[in-house]
Structures are given as structure tokens and as C-alpha cells.
Scaffold this motif. Structure first.
Motif, PDB file in Angstrom:
ATOM      1  N   GLY A  31      51.696  -3.214  11.875  1.00 40.70           N
ATOM      2  CA  GLY A  31      51.194  -2.351  10.819  1.00 40.70           C
ATOM      3  C   GLY A  31      50.075  -1.498  11.389  1.00 40.70           C
ATOM      4  O   GLY A  31      49.677  -1.642  12.544  1.00 40.70           O
ATOM      5  N   THR A  32      49.556  -0.612  10.582  1.00 44.53           N
ATOM      6  CA  THR A  32      48.472   0.258  11.021  1.00 44.53           C
ATOM      7  C   THR A  32      47.261  -0.555  11.470  1.00 44.53           C
ATOM      8  O   THR A  32      46.641  -0.248  12.488  1.00 44.53           O
ATOM      9  CB  THR A  32      48.072   1.214   9.881  1.00 44.53           C
ATOM     10  OG1 THR A  32      49.232   1.979   9.527  1.00 44.53           O
ATOM     11  CG2 THR A  32      46.957   2.146  10.309  1.00 44.53           C
ATOM     12  N   LYS A  33      46.948  -1.629  10.742  1.00 41.40           N
ATOM     13  CA  LYS A  33      45.790  -2.456  11.093  1.00 41.40           C
ATOM     14  C   LYS A  33      45.959  -3.062  12.487  1.00 41.40           C
ATOM     15  O   LYS A  33      45.035  -3.025  13.309  1.00 41.40           O
ATOM     16  CB  LYS A  33      45.604  -3.551  10.047  1.00 41.40           C
ATOM     17  CG  LYS A  33      44.408  -4.432  10.287  1.00 41.40           C
ATOM     18  CD  LYS A  33      44.276  -5.466   9.180  1.00 41.40           C
ATOM     19  CE  LYS A  33      43.115  -6.406   9.461  1.00 41.40           C
ATOM     20  NZ  LYS A  33      42.982  -7.424   8.422  1.00 41.40           N
ATOM     21  N   GLN A  34      47.132  -3.601  12.786  1.00 36.49           N
ATOM     22  CA  GLN A  34      47.373  -4.194  14.105  1.00 36.49           C
ATOM     23  C   GLN A  34      47.389  -3.133  15.204  1.00 36.49           C
ATOM     24  O   GLN A  34      46.927  -3.371  16.316  1.00 36.49           O
ATOM     25  CB  GLN A  34      48.670  -4.991  14.117  1.00 36.49           C
ATOM     26  CG  GLN A  34      48.550  -6.323  13.410  1.00 36.49           C
ATOM     27  CD  GLN A  34      49.870  -7.064  13.470  1.00 36.49           C
ATOM     28  OE1 GLN A  34      50.904  -6.529  13.100  1.00 36.49           O
ATOM     29  NE2 GLN A  34      49.824  -8.293  13.959  1.00 36.49           N
ATOM     30  N   PHE A  35      47.911  -1.957  14.884  1.00 36.14           N
ATOM     31  CA  PHE A  35      47.911  -0.868  15.867  1.00 36.14           C
ATOM     32  C   PHE A  35      46.472  -0.497  16.216  1.00 36.14           C
ATOM     33  O   PHE A  35      46.124  -0.339  17.392  1.00 36.14           O
ATOM     34  CB  PHE A  35      48.670   0.339  15.313  1.00 36.14           C
ATOM     35  CG  PHE A  35      48.690   1.508  16.256  1.00 36.14           C
ATOM     36  CD1 PHE A  35      49.543   1.527  17.344  1.00 36.14           C
ATOM     37  CD2 PHE A  35      47.852   2.592  16.055  1.00 36.14           C
ATOM     38  CE1 PHE A  35      49.561   2.605  18.223  1.00 36.14           C
ATOM     39  CE2 PHE A  35      47.865   3.666  16.924  1.00 36.14           C
ATOM     40  CZ  PHE A  35      48.719   3.675  18.005  1.00 36.14           C
ATOM     41  N   LEU A  36      45.624  -0.386  15.197  1.00 36.06           N
ATOM     42  CA  LEU A  36      44.222  -0.049  15.430  1.00 36.06           C
ATOM     43  C   LEU A  36      43.504  -1.161  16.199  1.00 36.06           C
ATOM     44  O   LEU A  36      42.648  -0.880  17.039  1.00 36.06           O
ATOM     45  CB  LEU A  36      43.516   0.259  14.113  1.00 36.06           C
ATOM     46  CG  LEU A  36      44.012   1.533  13.412  1.00 36.06           C
ATOM     47  CD1 LEU A  36      43.372   1.675  12.035  1.00 36.06           C
ATOM     48  CD2 LEU A  36      43.766   2.762  14.266  1.00 36.06           C
ATOM     49  N   ARG A  37      43.856  -2.422  15.934  1.00 33.68           N
ATOM     50  CA  ARG A  37      43.288  -3.546  16.704  1.00 33.68           C
ATOM     51  C   ARG A  37      43.658  -3.425  18.180  1.00 33.68           C
ATOM     52  O   ARG A  37      42.836  -3.697  19.061  1.00 33.68           O
ATOM     53  CB  ARG A  37      43.806  -4.883  16.173  1.00 33.68           C
ATOM     54  CG  ARG A  37      43.031  -5.443  15.015  1.00 33.68           C
ATOM     55  CD  ARG A  37      43.533  -6.810  14.573  1.00 33.68           C
ATOM     56  NE  ARG A  37      43.693  -7.735  15.676  1.00 33.68           N
ATOM     57  CZ  ARG A  37      44.634  -8.675  15.737  1.00 33.68           C
ATOM     58  NH1 ARG A  37      45.508  -8.825  14.764  1.00 33.68           N
ATOM     59  NH2 ARG A  37      44.714  -9.480  16.768  1.00 33.68           N
ATOM     60  N   ALA A  38      44.878  -3.026  18.446  1.00 36.65           N
ATOM     61  CA  ALA A  38      45.328  -2.877  19.831  1.00 36.65           C
ATOM     62  C   ALA A  38      44.545  -1.768  20.528  1.00 36.65           C
ATOM     63  O   ALA A  38      44.089  -1.935  21.669  1.00 36.65           O
ATOM     64  CB  ALA A  38      46.826  -2.581  19.870  1.00 36.65           C
ATOM     65  N   VAL A  39      44.361  -0.653  19.841  1.00 34.88           N
ATOM     66  CA  VAL A  39      43.598   0.454  20.417  1.00 34.88           C
ATOM     67  C   VAL A  39      42.148   0.029  20.646  1.00 34.88           C
ATOM     68  O   VAL A  39      41.559   0.310  21.690  1.00 34.88           O
ATOM     69  CB  VAL A  39      43.686   1.709  19.513  1.00 34.88           C
ATOM     70  CG1 VAL A  39      42.713   2.777  19.967  1.00 34.88           C
ATOM     71  CG2 VAL A  39      45.117   2.245  19.502  1.00 34.88           C
ATOM     72  N   ALA A  40      41.560  -0.684  19.686  1.00 36.08           N
ATOM     73  CA  ALA A  40      40.175  -1.156  19.830  1.00 36.08           C
ATOM     74  C   ALA A  40      40.036  -2.098  21.024  1.00 36.08           C
ATOM     75  O   ALA A  40      39.065  -2.002  21.789  1.00 36.08           O
ATOM     76  CB  ALA A  40      39.714  -1.847  18.538  1.00 36.08           C
ATOM     77  N   ALA A  41      41.007  -2.989  21.214  1.00 38.81           N
ATOM     78  CA  ALA A  41      40.960  -3.898  22.367  1.00 38.81           C
ATOM     79  C   ALA A  41      41.032  -3.098  23.663  1.00 38.81           C
ATOM     80  O   ALA A  41      40.317  -3.393  24.631  1.00 38.81           O
ATOM     81  CB  ALA A  41      42.096  -4.910  22.290  1.00 38.81           C
ATOM     82  N   GLY A  42      41.868  -2.086  23.684  1.00 39.20           N
ATOM     83  CA  GLY A  42      41.977  -1.236  24.870  1.00 39.20           C
ATOM     84  C   GLY A  42      40.678  -0.516  25.174  1.00 39.20           C
ATOM     85  O   GLY A  42      40.257  -0.432  26.332  1.00 39.20           O
ATOM     86  N   LEU A  43      40.031  -0.015  24.152  1.00 39.49           N
ATOM     87  CA  LEU A  43      38.748   0.670  24.345  1.00 39.49           C
ATOM     88  C   LEU A  43      37.668  -0.303  24.805  1.00 39.49           C
ATOM     89  O   LEU A  43      36.870   0.021  25.691  1.00 39.49           O
ATOM     90  CB  LEU A  43      38.331   1.381  23.059  1.00 39.49           C
ATOM     91  CG  LEU A  43      39.212   2.560  22.650  1.00 39.49           C
ATOM     92  CD1 LEU A  43      38.826   3.060  21.259  1.00 39.49           C
ATOM     93  CD2 LEU A  43      39.136   3.671  23.685  1.00 39.49           C
ATOM     94  N   ARG A  44      37.648  -1.522  24.220  1.00 38.10           N
ATOM     95  CA  ARG A  44      36.680  -2.539  24.661  1.00 38.10           C
ATOM     96  C   ARG A  44      36.897  -2.874  26.128  1.00 38.10           C
ATOM     97  O   ARG A  44      35.945  -3.032  26.889  1.00 38.10           O
ATOM     98  CB  ARG A  44      36.802  -3.815  23.820  1.00 38.10           C
ATOM     99  CG  ARG A  44      36.039  -3.768  22.515  1.00 38.10           C
ATOM    100  CD  ARG A  44      35.895  -5.147  21.868  1.00 38.10           C
ATOM    101  NE  ARG A  44      37.092  -5.957  21.833  1.00 38.10           N
ATOM    102  CZ  ARG A  44      38.076  -5.854  20.924  1.00 38.10           C
ATOM    103  NH1 ARG A  44      37.978  -4.972  19.956  1.00 38.10           N
ATOM    104  NH2 ARG A  44      39.128  -6.642  20.976  1.00 38.10           N
ATOM    105  N   ASP A  45      38.150  -2.975  26.537  1.00 41.51           N
ATOM    106  CA  ASP A  45      38.445  -3.274  27.931  1.00 41.51           C
ATOM    107  C   ASP A  45      38.020  -2.129  28.834  1.00 41.51           C
ATOM    108  O   ASP A  45      37.449  -2.347  29.901  1.00 41.51           O
ATOM    109  CB  ASP A  45      39.936  -3.577  28.114  1.00 41.51           C
ATOM    110  CG  ASP A  45      40.273  -3.926  29.549  1.00 41.51           C
ATOM    111  OD1 ASP A  45      39.509  -4.695  30.171  1.00 41.51           O
ATOM    112  OD2 ASP A  45      41.298  -3.432  30.061  1.00 41.51           O
TER     113      ASP A  45
END
Length: 176
Positions: A31-45
Motif C-alpha cells: 500500500g502507499t504506507k508501505q511504499f513510503l516506509r520503503a523509501v524512508a528506509a532507503g533515505l535513512r540508509d
């Protein structure tokens, strides 16, 4: 496909159950929420990596996990392909999610002149055959094979038929 689009010395290319649109791939089973979580994890990394504190995510997981590959049955199918005796870990830098989200094979298709095999699984929920069909239409010398397979089975239960298509394609291109 990208390499074949960038280099003139590629004589043939094959894409088996190809992921041709990274953003669509990431959104397909999220869903949109999980997609945004994935992007946030990528940015944190990405930021943490500069400070030596990178973030990893699983390569494959359940739809609830923040993994690169998700979807019903994906984790089991992928892990069945892994050599359990190896030192492989189900982990990758989270910034790989950012690279995947930016990936569009269409950007590379314009330069592909080599004969290209696209093998699409008609039951593929990870990389729908419609994307391979569109890519085949865009390529000047494409062979599109649709086979009753999911995303993973050409590497497991449908390995022999997939290999047969690949060998036939290579024989057509290079001769016996």
C-alpha cells in the motif's frame, strides 16, 4: 536490457520474468504506507551510510515486511532457491529500494539493437507479462515467450522449459 542498450558489443540479451518498472514493482504488493516506509528506509540508509551506520532490509519478505521483494508466496519461493549451505544473508542495503524505485527499463530500450528474448510468466504477480509485451513491442528484434509460470518457477519447477526456450533462442541467434 540496460547493458544491451548501452553497449554495441552485446550480441544477444535475455530477460527472464523481467522487472521492467521498479516503482510499479515496489507498489504492486504494498500500500502507499508501505511504499513510503520503503523509501524512508532507503533515505535513512543513504544518510546513515555516509556516517557508517547504514540500514539493511530483507531481500525478500512477507507483504507486511519492509523487504525488497514481497507478495503472497514470494518469501517461500525465493528462499527455496537459495543455497542454505552458503553464507548468503536475507539482507541488502535499504538504498537498493531507492535505486529500484527509479529503475525504468524503457529508458534503456531505445539503444537495444541485439536480438532479445523476453520470457514472461503468465501467472507472474511480481512482473506482469503485459510489461514484457510492451517491451517486446518497443524492441526492434525481440522474441517474446509467454509460458504458464509465476515469477520464480522458471528458476525451479519450470527450469527445464525456460532453459529450453533460452537455448532455442541462442541457437536461432548464433546457430548450432
Amino acid at each position: 536490457l540496460r547493458l544491451a542498450g548501452e553497449r554495441a558489443d552485446v550480441d544477444a540479451a535475455m530477460a527472464i520474468t523481467p522487472i521492467l518498472d521498479g516503482r510499479a514493482f515496489l507498489r504492486r504488493n504494498r500500500g502507499t504506507k508501505q511504499f513510503l516506509r520503503a523509501v524512508a528506509a532507503g533515505l535513512r540508509d543513504r544518510v546513515g551510510g555516509w556516517a557508517g551506520a547504514g540500514v539493511e532490509v530483507p531481500v525478500v519478505g512477507t507483504p507486511e515486511e519492509n523487504a525488497v521483494v514481497t507478495g503472497p508466496g514470494a518469501k517461500r519461493a525465493y528462499l527455496d532457491l537459495v543455497d542454505r549451505e552458503s553464507d548468503w544473508r536475507n539482507a541488502t542495503p535499504a538504498r537498493s529500494l531507492l535505486a529500484l524505485a527509479r529503475f525504468r527499463a524503457g529508458d534503456a530500450l531505445d539503444g537495444v539493437r541485439a536480438p532479445t528474448l523476453l520470457l514472461a510468466g503468465t501467472e507472474d504477480a511480481q512482473a506482469p507479462p503485459s510489461a514484457a509485451e510492451r517491451a517486446a513491442d518497443a524492441l526492434p528484434n525481440a522474441t517474446l515467450v509467454r509460458m504458464p509460470a509465476d515469477h520464480w518457477s522458471p528458476y525451479a519447477t519450470d527450469f527445464e522449459p525456460a532453459l529450453g526456450h533460452a537455448i532455442a533462442f541462442l541457437r536461432d541467434v548464433f546457430g548450432d
